[in-house]
Scaffold this active site. Structure first.
Site, PDB file in Angstrom:
ATOM      1  N   SER A 167       1.019  -0.558  -0.092  1.00  0.00           N
ATOM      2  CA  SER A 167      -0.058   0.182   0.240  1.00  0.00           C
ATOM      3  C   SER A 167       1.215   1.267  -0.058  1.00  0.00           C
ATOM      4  CB  SER A 167      -0.942   0.618   1.293  1.00  0.00           C
ATOM      5  OG  SER A 167      -1.620  -1.105   1.013  1.00  0.00           O
ATOM      6  N   ARG A 212       1.485   4.121  -3.085  1.00  0.00           N
ATOM      7  CA  ARG A 212       1.438   5.715  -2.472  1.00  0.00           C
ATOM      8  C   ARG A 212       2.289   6.688  -2.949  1.00  0.00           C
ATOM      9  NH1 ARG A 212      -2.760   2.513  -0.426  1.00  0.00           N
ATOM     10  NH2 ARG A 212      -4.525   3.207   0.655  1.00  0.00           N
ATOM     11  N   GLN A 269      -9.014   2.083  -0.528  1.00  0.00           N
ATOM     12  CA  GLN A 269      -9.132   2.402  -1.956  1.00  0.00           C
ATOM     13  C   GLN A 269      -9.965   3.657  -2.648  1.00  0.00           C
ATOM     14  OE1 GLN A 269      -9.105  -1.606  -4.680  1.00  0.00           O
ATOM     15  NE2 GLN A 269      -7.134  -1.720  -3.348  1.00  0.00           N
ATOM     16  N   ASP A 284      -6.614  -8.345   4.859  1.00  0.00           N
ATOM     17  CA  ASP A 284      -6.071  -9.506   3.567  1.00  0.00           C
ATOM     18  C   ASP A 284      -5.899 -10.266   4.364  1.00  0.00           C
ATOM     19  OD1 ASP A 284      -6.390  -7.654   1.045  1.00  0.00           O
ATOM     20  OD2 ASP A 284      -4.931  -5.898   1.695  1.00  0.00           O
ATOM     21  N   LYS A 339     -12.089  -9.370  -3.422  1.00  0.00           N
ATOM     22  CA  LYS A 339     -10.705  -9.822  -3.967  1.00  0.00           C
ATOM     23  C   LYS A 339     -10.077  -9.805  -5.004  1.00  0.00           C
ATOM     24  CE  LYS A 339     -10.822  -6.748  -0.174  1.00  0.00           C
ATOM     25  NZ  LYS A 339     -10.332  -5.515  -0.115  1.00  0.00           N
ATOM     26  N   ARG A 391      -3.036 -14.158  -2.567  1.00  0.00           N
ATOM     27  CA  ARG A 391      -2.470 -14.782  -1.077  1.00  0.00           C
ATOM     28  C   ARG A 391      -3.308 -16.346  -1.061  1.00  0.00           C
ATOM     29  NH1 ARG A 391      -1.280 -10.300   1.271  1.00  0.00           N
ATOM     30  NH2 ARG A 391      -2.140  -7.856   0.179  1.00  0.00           N
TER      31      ARG A 391
HETATM   32  C1  S3P Z   1      -6.014  -1.659  -0.257  1.00  0.00           C
HETATM   33  C2  S3P Z   1      -6.243  -1.698   0.139  1.00  0.00           C
HETATM   34  C3  S3P Z   1      -7.270  -2.831   0.795  1.00  0.00           C
HETATM   35  C4  S3P Z   1      -6.917  -3.966   0.447  1.00  0.00           C
HETATM   36  C5  S3P Z   1      -5.831  -3.762  -0.754  1.00  0.00           C
HETATM   37  C6  S3P Z   1      -4.454  -2.571  -0.955  1.00  0.00           C
HETATM   38  C7  S3P Z   1      -5.053  -0.514  -0.018  1.00  0.00           C
HETATM   39  O1  S3P Z   1      -8.891  -3.263  -0.770  1.00  0.00           O
HETATM   40  O2  S3P Z   1      -7.788  -5.742   0.144  1.00  0.00           O
HETATM   41  O3  S3P Z   1      -4.430  -4.931  -0.696  1.00  0.00           O
HETATM   42  O4  S3P Z   1      -3.059  -0.101  -0.406  1.00  0.00           O
HETATM   43  O5  S3P Z   1      -5.498   0.725   0.323  1.00  0.00           O
HETATM   44  P1  S3P Z   1      -9.924  -1.878  -0.152  1.00  0.00           P
HETATM   45  O6  S3P Z   1      -9.709  -0.403  -0.168  1.00  0.00           O
HETATM   46  O7  S3P Z   1     -11.058  -2.538  -1.715  1.00  0.00           O
HETATM   47  O8  S3P Z   1     -10.658  -2.532   0.899  1.00  0.00           O
END
Ligand code: S3P
Length: 440
Positions: free
Chosen positions: A24, A28, A171, A321, A348, A398
């Site tokens: 993440s 970003r 997200q 996750d 997912k 995963r």
């Molecule tokens: C993430 C948010 C999560 C997660 C993904 C990474 C992120 O998804 O499952 O692996 O980096 O913002 P969601 O925002 O759809 O829950």
């Protein structure tokens, strides 16, 4: 397709390991770095497929990026400094995070831009992103189901929005925050709690973002169109990747593990809270601040007994996750564990709730599932003595890694397909296991 067959397990271990950088934060830092002015230096960036998709997507948009030996230089050209051309196609590969967050940065594009993805990403929902970005003024051309491939056409006349993020999706929240950076005026978001890395990074960069929190929601205000300078960043280890090794240690005999420099942002440690409630004693040592994020070394020892859990739903989004791997602990716990309101898990990289139940059943664990919940009937003496084949149809990283850990902890003869899937988030996964003595 790479199949993994387990050849040798390890009886006990006492190791110190590093896992790959946080997915993440990596995505970003690349996206936000592309909007800064100057050269960003990002260290410990993993060479995973999701990160490579992000880099090649940004390069297509005219951002110069050098990436070697986990160090990455991004030549930012300021807010919306992309070189837009006609007919650009960006392939997000397997990465929902990259695709959804990037769309937020594209709301000013003067040309239509096409986003495509792999088979797994192409079945995932983009309505959740399209709806708020349309409110800013962007236009979309998409199929009825609002999945990839889709096209976005930005607008010169963007207006700030008030957005209620109800799913607990970081997200969605982050896509809107990134869109707000390019929009004049103040965008307001009320968001169900979810990982807050975007907010913390923008705060660290001293951008005008305010966050007011209560137990369930965050109120976020961002004032847009403020340029900012390039920055340096060191990506900490990924809690979601650590989770596989934490559970491997917990379910092994007389073993001990330290995982160094892990992001322990509370919005990412729902997993630790849940397994500690089940009887694990995972501890954090050497806590410190890393560019506005909390990091620490994670220490874990093997454990004989686990309790079943009726998992509090307020922990769902902070462990989203990690549920697959949590289910392995539940399989060994005494009693029936209950996880509910987990519909998002089926959205997912694969329908994970359905697949988890299928894998557990193959292992001889009784489950009861509904559309958004699972009951796992734990067995403290669980051992697998048969042949198990996992065909990882959606190539979900995963699903692959959870199956490997299940095979190493519970025994049996496992063949797990689509081994290369772990490259999307955790390329060192098998390498670390090999170093610990496991053979495949
Ligand atoms: C993430 C948010 C999560 C997660 C993904 C990474 C992120 O998804 O499952 O692996 O980096 O913002 P969601 O925002 O759809 O829950």
């Amino acid at each position: 397709m790479v199949k993994v067959v387990i050849k040798k397990r390890v009886n006990q271990f006492n190791e110190v390991i590093n896992v790959d950088g946080d997915k993440s934060l990596s995505i970003r830092s690349l996206l936000i770095g592309s909007q800064s002015f100057g050269i960003c230096k990002i260290k410990n960036l993993p060479k995973s497929e999701d990160i490579l998709s992000t880099i090649s997507g940004l390069k297509k948009l005219g951002i110069k990026i050098y990436f070697r030996n986990k160090i990455c230089f991004i030549y930012g050209k300021g807010l919306n400094g992309f070189d837009y051309k006609k007919n650009i196609v960006i392939n997000a590969g397997n990465s929902g995070t990259f695709a959804r967050l990037l769309l937020g940065l594209l709301i000013k594009s003067p040309y239509e831009l096409k986003i495509i993805g792999d088979k797994s990403l192409s079945r995932r929902d983009f309505k959740r992103i399209i709806n708020p970005l349309e409110q800013f003024g962007a236009k979309f051309i998409a199929n009825k189901k609002k999945t990839l491939p889709l096209k976005i056409l930005g607008s010169e006349y963007l207006k700030p929005i008030n957005f209620f993020e109800k799913k607990g999706s970081a997200q969605c929240k982050s896509s809107v925050i990134l869109a707000a950076l390019n929009t004049p005026g103040k965008t307001t978001i009320v968001a169900k709690k979810s990982r807050n890395h975007t907010e913390l990074l923008l705060k660290h960069l001293k951008l005008p973002i305010k966050v007011l929190s209560n137990k369930k929601h965050d109120l976020i205000e961002i004032t847009g169109q403020r340029q900012f300078k390039s920055f340096d960043y060191v990506i900490p280890g990924d809690m979601s990747s650590s989770a596989f090794f934490i559970v491997l240690t917990l379910l092994s005999r007389n073993s001990k593990l330290k995982i160094k420099n892990i992001n322990i942002n509370p919005s990412r440690t729902g997993f630790i809270k849940i397994i500690n409630k089940m009887g694990a004693k995972v501890k954090f040592a050497n806590k410190r601040n890393n560019y506005g994020e909390l990091i620490a070394d994670v220490c874990v020892v093997s454990q004989r007994k686990f309790k079943a859990i009726n998992c509090p739903i307020e922990l769902n989004s902070n462990a989203i996750d990690e549920f697959l791997i949590i289910f392995l602990i539940a399989s060994k716990a005494s009693g029936i564990s209950y996880f509910k309101k987990l519909g998002e898990l089926n959205k997912k990289e694969s329908p994970r709730l359905e697949l988890a139940s299928m894998i557990l059943k193959k292992m001889g664990v009784k489950t009861e599932t509904s559309k958004d919940s699972i009951k796992i009937f734990g067995n403290p003496n669980l051992k697998v003595n048969k042949k198990i084949l996992i065909n990882n149809f959606y190539k979900d990283h995963r699903i692959f890694m959870t199956s490997v850990i299940a095979a190493l902890c519970f025994g049996g003869e496992w063949t797990i397909e689509d081994g290369e899937s772990h490259m999307s988030s955790f390329p060192s996964f098998l390498r670390i296991l090999r170093k610990m003595g496991y053979k495949f």
